[in-house]
Design a protein around this motif. Structure first.
Motif, short mmCIF file in Angstrom:
data_model
loop_
_atom_site.label_atom_id
_atom_site.label_comp_id
_atom_site.label_asym_id
_atom_site.label_seq_id
_atom_site.Cartn_x
_atom_site.Cartn_y
_atom_site.Cartn_z
N ARG A 265 28.68 3.53 46.98
CA ARG A 265 29.10 3.06 48.30
C ARG A 265 30.13 1.92 48.19
O ARG A 265 31.13 1.89 48.90
N VAL A 266 29.89 0.99 47.26
CA VAL A 266 30.82 -0.13 47.07
C VAL A 266 32.17 0.38 46.58
O VAL A 266 33.23 -0.08 47.03
N ALA A 267 32.16 1.35 45.67
CA ALA A 267 33.42 1.90 45.15
C ALA A 267 34.22 2.57 46.26
O ALA A 267 35.44 2.39 46.37
N ARG A 268 33.53 3.35 47.10
CA ARG A 268 34.23 4.03 48.19
C ARG A 268 34.74 3.02 49.23
O ARG A 268 35.85 3.14 49.73
N GLY A 269 33.92 2.03 49.54
CA GLY A 269 34.31 1.04 50.53
C GLY A 269 35.47 0.16 50.09
O GLY A 269 36.27 -0.29 50.92
N VAL B 17 34.02 4.04 40.50
CA VAL B 17 32.67 3.64 40.07
C VAL B 17 32.75 2.84 38.77
O VAL B 17 32.03 1.86 38.57
N GLN B 18 33.65 3.24 37.87
CA GLN B 18 33.79 2.54 36.60
C GLN B 18 34.20 1.08 36.80
O GLN B 18 33.67 0.18 36.13
N GLU B 19 35.12 0.82 37.74
CA GLU B 19 35.55 -0.55 37.99
C GLU B 19 34.41 -1.40 38.52
O GLU B 19 34.26 -2.57 38.14
N GLU C 180 32.04 -2.14 35.63
CA GLU C 180 32.61 -3.13 34.72
C GLU C 180 32.46 -4.54 35.29
O GLU C 180 32.16 -5.49 34.56
N LEU C 181 32.66 -4.68 36.59
CA LEU C 181 32.50 -5.99 37.23
C LEU C 181 31.05 -6.45 37.16
O LEU C 181 30.78 -7.64 36.89
N LEU C 182 30.12 -5.54 37.38
CA LEU C 182 28.70 -5.90 37.31
C LEU C 182 28.31 -6.28 35.88
O LEU C 182 27.50 -7.20 35.67
N SER C 183 28.90 -5.61 34.89
CA SER C 183 28.64 -5.98 33.50
C SER C 183 29.19 -7.37 33.20
O SER C 183 28.57 -8.16 32.47
N GLN C 184 30.35 -7.67 33.77
CA GLN C 184 30.93 -9.01 33.61
C GLN C 184 30.01 -10.06 34.19
O GLN C 184 29.79 -11.11 33.60
N HIS C 185 29.45 -9.77 35.36
CA HIS C 185 28.52 -10.71 35.99
C HIS C 185 27.28 -10.92 35.12
O HIS C 185 26.80 -12.05 34.96
N GLN C 186 26.76 -9.84 34.54
CA GLN C 186 25.57 -9.96 33.69
C GLN C 186 25.85 -10.84 32.48
O GLN C 186 24.98 -11.62 32.04
N MET C 187 27.06 -10.75 31.93
CA MET C 187 27.41 -11.57 30.78
C MET C 187 27.40 -13.05 31.15
O MET C 187 26.81 -13.87 30.45
N PHE C 188 28.03 -13.39 32.28
CA PHE C 188 28.06 -14.79 32.72
C PHE C 188 26.67 -15.28 33.10
O PHE C 188 26.31 -16.42 32.83
N ALA C 189 25.89 -14.42 33.76
CA ALA C 189 24.54 -14.81 34.16
C ALA C 189 23.69 -15.12 32.94
O ALA C 189 22.87 -16.04 32.94
N GLY C 190 23.88 -14.33 31.86
CA GLY C 190 23.13 -14.60 30.63
C GLY C 190 23.50 -15.93 30.01
O GLY C 190 22.64 -16.67 29.51
N MET C 191 24.79 -16.28 30.04
CA MET C 191 25.24 -17.57 29.51
C MET C 191 24.65 -18.73 30.32
O MET C 191 24.20 -19.73 29.76
N VAL C 192 24.67 -18.58 31.64
CA VAL C 192 24.13 -19.63 32.51
C VAL C 192 22.63 -19.77 32.32
O VAL C 192 22.08 -20.88 32.32
N LYS C 193 21.94 -18.66 32.13
CA LYS C 193 20.48 -18.70 31.96
C LYS C 193 20.10 -19.45 30.69
O LYS C 193 19.13 -20.21 30.66
N LYS C 194 20.90 -19.27 29.62
CA LYS C 194 20.63 -20.00 28.38
C LYS C 194 20.88 -21.49 28.54
O LYS C 194 20.22 -22.32 27.92
#
Length: 569
Positions: free
Chosen positions: A445-449, A454-456, A459-473
């Motif tokens: 839905r987000v990709a269509r909107g 879908v790949q983009e 990729e953005l959600l993976s980027q967020h997970q990387m930063f979230a992991g750094m902040v959590k540490k």
């Protein structure tokens, strides 16, 4: 920008030396190429000749010493580094008058300071006046503009429109023809109203126009400016030296602002003006908008030109953005202390980055980023916009989540028995179901909107997970940020513990760490994290993530820009 092209040519000349030992003949050929590039950028021929001689005197003995060690496989690289450093030092010396420069101008709140702008016709004085007023207004100074240009038709209208747009008080007259009277009346008015910075715009004039030069002297005597600034067109070329010396003798200006460096202006004339008048450049104009005025410092400027980046300037820009929105900064710090980093936080970080200016400006501050962009700023900007479209297509619930809402598995519909029997046997042994999985409905839905793929989105959600992991540490009760705060409080501050001073939100300002403090901080970390930080470059990565924490909090800005612009790591 032509100066960026100059930097590329200088680097190409040095890198073209290869990996073999460098002799005097190869050095002369390289210096010839470097000098040709400088001459084509309108740097004065005498300055170029002196630069060549000084570089050769400084470098040649070191190259001869390296050649004596014939078994050194890195002799060529060492020689290139020596030449690169020598060229960097000499270029910095060209734009830095050093101890010969007049005292720097620093306005103070509660005290009226007058700045008089002078320069040639068409150099951009009126626009620069408004940019300078905006610069001081953003820093909390009460600023006003005075139009003393009665020579050019429409000068007052232009300043009036710019001042209204910048929300800066102004003074001028449609009927008075004496610029000295207008300047004195405007300065007197704003002084009585206790304005901190009063900027006087004067008529453009040429060194051969003796009457206008005398008028400029009279205005200076009437308003008694604390600082006179020469506005110099970046495209002035070889005429810069003679013109700047004429203005220096008449007005004794104490600073230079170079304009139009965002286009095809070569900028070498500005370097010649600095050398001729021993006057520093304080700002450079990099665009037509009110905020397109950059503070000039010799070392960072040459460093960016040679592709070496300017992380200090990047952090200063981040701190300015944080000061403009302290409430957002405070909320971000509270989340970081807890180890929380939502998708909305990443969205706000992107908005902050995009609000810091053109991507070319930011890329020049991050080492290697300009080469990664390959000069295609438009394509990189489009990628950043597509990321913004993805954020805008998310619901409030999704933005405020930690991202796990997008990673929940899709429940497949149960197949009937007949359908199972009718289905052909899977020809691949060892795998019962190779049917492509349907993408998460939220991601789809987000990709269509957003008009993206879908790949983009993934990729953005993976980027967020990387930063979230750094902040959590870093955050939380057991994070190393909390441990740093506890150590800082327990040892009584930076004076006894050797730790950096606290930033505005009570967090250590890691950008001010010395090498000894870095080692001390490593010893304070938990064992597991200490081993991780011992890896080459790990501490630098952590500082890059937290460098703006004292103001700005722009964690991992370089990584964020690289990933979002498609550069990867």
């Amino acid at each position: 920008m032509v100066l960026a092209d100059l930097g590329k040519r200088l680097n190409a000349a040095i890198q073209g030396l290869g990996n073999s030992p460098i002799d005097e003949q190869a050095l002369d050929a390289t210096l010839k190429t470097i000098c040709a590039a400088l001459l084509e950028s309108d740097v004065n021929v005498k300055l170029v000749k002196n630069l060549r001689e000084r570089v050769k005197v400084k470098v040649l003995p070191q190259l001869i010493e390296i050649q004596k060690n014939k078994g050194d496989a890195l002799a060529g690289n060492k020689g290139k580094q020596i030449i690169h450093r020598a060229v960097y030092d000499e270029l910095v010396a060209l734009v830095d008058p050093g101890e010969l420069a007049p005292p720097s101008f620093a306005p103070a709140k509660g005290k009226s300071s007058v700045i008089m702008m002078v320069g040639l016709q068409g150099a951009g004085k009126t626009t620069t006046c408004t940019k300078l007023a905006t610069h001081y207004t953003r820093r909390g100074f009460k600023t006003a503009l005075v139009c003393a240009d009665t020579f050019r038709a429409g000068a007052f209208d232009q300043l009036k429109q710019n001042a209204v747009k910048a929300k800066v008080p102004f003074f001028g007259s449609y009927t008075e023809t004496d610029p000295v009277a207008i300047a004195l009346a405007g300065v007197t008015k704003f002084r009585s109203e206790r304005f901190d910075v009063i900027i006087v715009d004067t008529s453009g004039r040429h060194r051969q126009e003796s009457e206008l030069f005398e008028e400029m002297v009279q205005i200076g005597e009437a308003v008694e400016p604390d600082m006179t600034v020469l506005v110099l067109d970046g495209a002035i070329g070889q005429a810069a030296e003679a013109q700047s010396q004429a203005f220096k003798s008449a007005s004794n200006f104490g600073a230079i602002i170079v304009t139009k460096l965002d286009g095809h202006a070569k900028g070498g004339g500005a370097i010649s003006a600095v050398a001729a008048t021993k006057t520093p450049i304080i700002f450079i104009g990099t665009g037509e908008h009110l905020h397109d005025l950059e503070k000039f410092s010799p070392q960072p400027f040459i460093s960016k030109m040679l592709g070496m980046g300017d992380m200090q300037g990047l952090m200063e820009t981040a701190q300015e953005m944080a000061m403009a929105n302290p409430e957002r900064q405070e909320n971000m710090m509270k989340k970081l202390e807890k180890g929380e980093f939502s998708i909305r936080d990443l969205k706000e970080q992107l908005a902050t980055i995009m609000g810091m200016g053109p991507l070319s400006k930011l890329a020049s501050m991050i080492p290697g980023m300009s080469e990664m962009m390959g000069g295609n700023e438009e394509e990189a900007g489009n990628r950043m916009k597509r990321v913004a479209f993805i954020f805008d297509s998310m619901t409030t619930e999704e933005l405020d989540s930690d991202g796990t809402i997008f990673h929940k598995g899709v429940v497949r519909p149960k197949e009937s028995g007949k359908e199972k029997q009718a289905a052909p046997a899977n020809p691949f042994s060892g795998d019962e179901d190779l049917t492509p999985r349907e993408p998460n409905k939220r991601i789809l839905r987000v990709a269509r909107g957003s008009g993206t793929s879908v790949q983009e989105v993934e990729e953005l959600l993976s980027q967020h997970q990387m930063f979230a992991g750094m902040v959590k540490k870093a955050g939380g009760k057991s994070g190393w940020m909390t441990k740093l705060q506890q150590q800082q409080a327990g040892r009584g501050g930076a004076g006894r513990s050797g730790m950096p001073p606290l930033g505005p939100n009570g967090m250590p300002d890691l950008s001010k760490l010395s090498p000894g403090q870095l080692a001390q901080m490593q010893n304070m970390l938990p064992a597991g994290l200490r081993e991780q930080m011992a890896q080459p470059g790990a501490m630098a990565e952590m500082m890059k993530m937290m460098g703006g924490m004292g103001g700005g909090g722009l964690g991992g800005m370089g990584d964020m820009m690289r990933q979002m612009m498609g550069g990867g790591r």
